[in-house]
Scaffold this active site. Structure first.
Site, short mmCIF file in Angstrom:
data_model
loop_
_atom_site.label_atom_id
_atom_site.label_comp_id
_atom_site.label_asym_id
_atom_site.label_seq_id
_atom_site.Cartn_x
_atom_site.Cartn_y
_atom_site.Cartn_z
N GLY A 46 -1.67 0.03 18.01
CA GLY A 46 -2.16 -0.74 19.15
C GLY A 46 -2.97 -1.97 18.81
N LYS B 72 0.86 -1.19 0.00
CA LYS B 72 0.00 0.00 0.00
C LYS B 72 0.89 1.23 0.00
CE LYS B 72 -2.20 1.56 3.78
NZ LYS B 72 -1.89 3.00 3.84
N LYS C 264 -7.14 7.77 -0.39
CA LYS C 264 -8.43 8.08 0.26
C LYS C 264 -9.19 9.13 -0.54
CE LYS C 264 -6.89 6.66 4.82
NZ LYS C 264 -5.42 6.56 4.57
N ARG D 182 4.39 0.92 10.26
CA ARG D 182 5.56 1.17 11.11
C ARG D 182 6.15 -0.07 11.76
NH1 ARG D 182 2.59 5.93 14.18
NH2 ARG D 182 0.84 4.74 13.29
N ILE E 295 -15.69 15.22 -5.83
CA ILE E 295 -16.91 15.07 -6.64
C ILE E 295 -16.67 13.97 -7.67
CG2 ILE E 295 -17.59 17.49 -6.31
CD1 ILE E 295 -16.60 17.97 -9.24
N GLY F 79 -0.23 -3.11 15.47
CA GLY F 79 1.13 -2.76 15.91
C GLY F 79 1.23 -1.34 16.43
O1 C5P Z 1 2.22 2.61 10.59
P1 C5P Z 1 0.86 2.01 10.65
O2 C5P Z 1 0.85 0.50 10.68
O3 C5P Z 1 -0.01 2.60 11.73
O4 C5P Z 1 0.20 2.42 9.23
C1 C5P Z 1 -1.16 2.27 8.93
C2 C5P Z 1 -1.42 2.75 7.53
O5 C5P Z 1 -2.80 2.58 7.22
C3 C5P Z 1 -1.14 4.22 7.30
O6 C5P Z 1 -0.73 4.37 5.95
C4 C5P Z 1 -2.47 4.90 7.50
O7 C5P Z 1 -2.58 6.09 6.76
C5 C5P Z 1 -3.40 3.85 6.93
N1 C5P Z 1 -4.78 3.85 7.41
C6 C5P Z 1 -5.11 3.76 8.74
N2 C5P Z 1 -6.43 3.74 9.13
C7 C5P Z 1 -7.41 3.79 8.21
C8 C5P Z 1 -7.09 3.86 6.85
C9 C5P Z 1 -5.75 3.88 6.48
O8 C5P Z 1 -4.21 3.67 9.59
N3 C5P Z 1 -8.66 3.67 8.56
#
Ligand code: C5P
Length: 211
Positions: free
Chosen positions: A174, A31, A60, A191, A64, A171
């Site tokens: 949380g 992603k 995301k 992360r 329109i 992770g």
């Molecule tokens: O680093 P981490 O594992 O928290 O990354 C989560 C990823 O998923 C980020 O790119 C964040 O923008 C994306 N994301 C999210 N929650 C959502 C949609 C997308 O954390 N509902």
């Protein structure tokens, strides 16, 4: 089998490619969002294409219908295989993303709920349910639902049935991968993998989580 999707939110091109290469044997898709594309440009998509993994554009998309169409055309022309779009802009706008994705033999996923704490300010009182219903009505390929709130995933599963649920928030935010993996089609991890000392080893560890 629960898929593992790497959220490649790093800013440096070389680092991105190196992390993706070391994780590639253990992940099912990558992603890519604004952090990486705004830092490197869209050419990163071509570079990662060599790994032969599906590339998901996490922009995301929330505009329109006509602008959504233009954005999604650019996404799929760049070589992405899937797009993540918001549903709160309405069914016409979300459906446009789905239609463009399907025209390119790609997939479109609608955000049903975000995973961070502030998300509950607006995503409550049935909003997530309505967005999941919208995703079904628009024939989206699935939804994005929060690993930080497994009970919400279970509720949204009742609405989307066999459509895919991909879940970020494991992770660093949380979410417990063991608790979430059995509820979803794939966990999205950023992360915890790319900040690990050995991203490939962490991806391998997470890839062993099965429903
Ligand atoms: O680093 P981490 O594992 O928290 O990354 C989560 C990823 O998923 C980020 O790119 C964040 O923008 C994306 N994301 C999210 N929650 C959502 C949609 C997308 O954390 N509902």
């Amino acid at each position: 089998m629960t898929e593992l999707i790497l959220s490649l939110d790093v800013l440096d091109r070389k680092q991105a490619v190196s992390i993706a290469e070391s994780c590639a044997p253990f992940i099912d898709a990558i992603k890519i969002g604004y952090p990486l594309v705004l830092s490197t440009g869209l050419s990163i998509v071509e570079e990662l294409a060599d790994l032969a993994l599906p590339l998901i554009a996490d922009f995301k998309v929330a505009d329109i219908p006509n602008t959504n169409r233009l954005i999604c055309e650019a996404i799929f022309s760049a070589g992405f295989d899937a797009v993540i779009a918001h549903g709160f802009v309405g069914a016409d706008a979300a459906r446009t993303c789905v239609e463009v994705a399907h025209r390119h033999s790609g997939a479109a996923y609608i955000v049903a709920e975000m995973s961070h704490p502030g998300a509950t300010e607006f995503f409550h009182g049935g909003v997530g349910e309505r967005l999941a219903e919208l995703a079904v009505a628009c024939r989206a390929d699935g939804i994005i639902a929060p690993a930080t709130r497994p009970e919400r995933i279970a509720r949204l599963r009742e609405i989307v049935g066999s459509k895919a649920i991909y879940s970020p928030g494991v992770g660093a935010q949380g979410g417990d991968p063991d608790a979430v993996a059995r509820l979803v089609d794939g966990i999205i991890v950023g992360r915890s993998i790319y900040e690990a000392e050995d991203p490939g080893a962490e991806a391998e560890r997470l890839s062993r989580i099965r429903r």
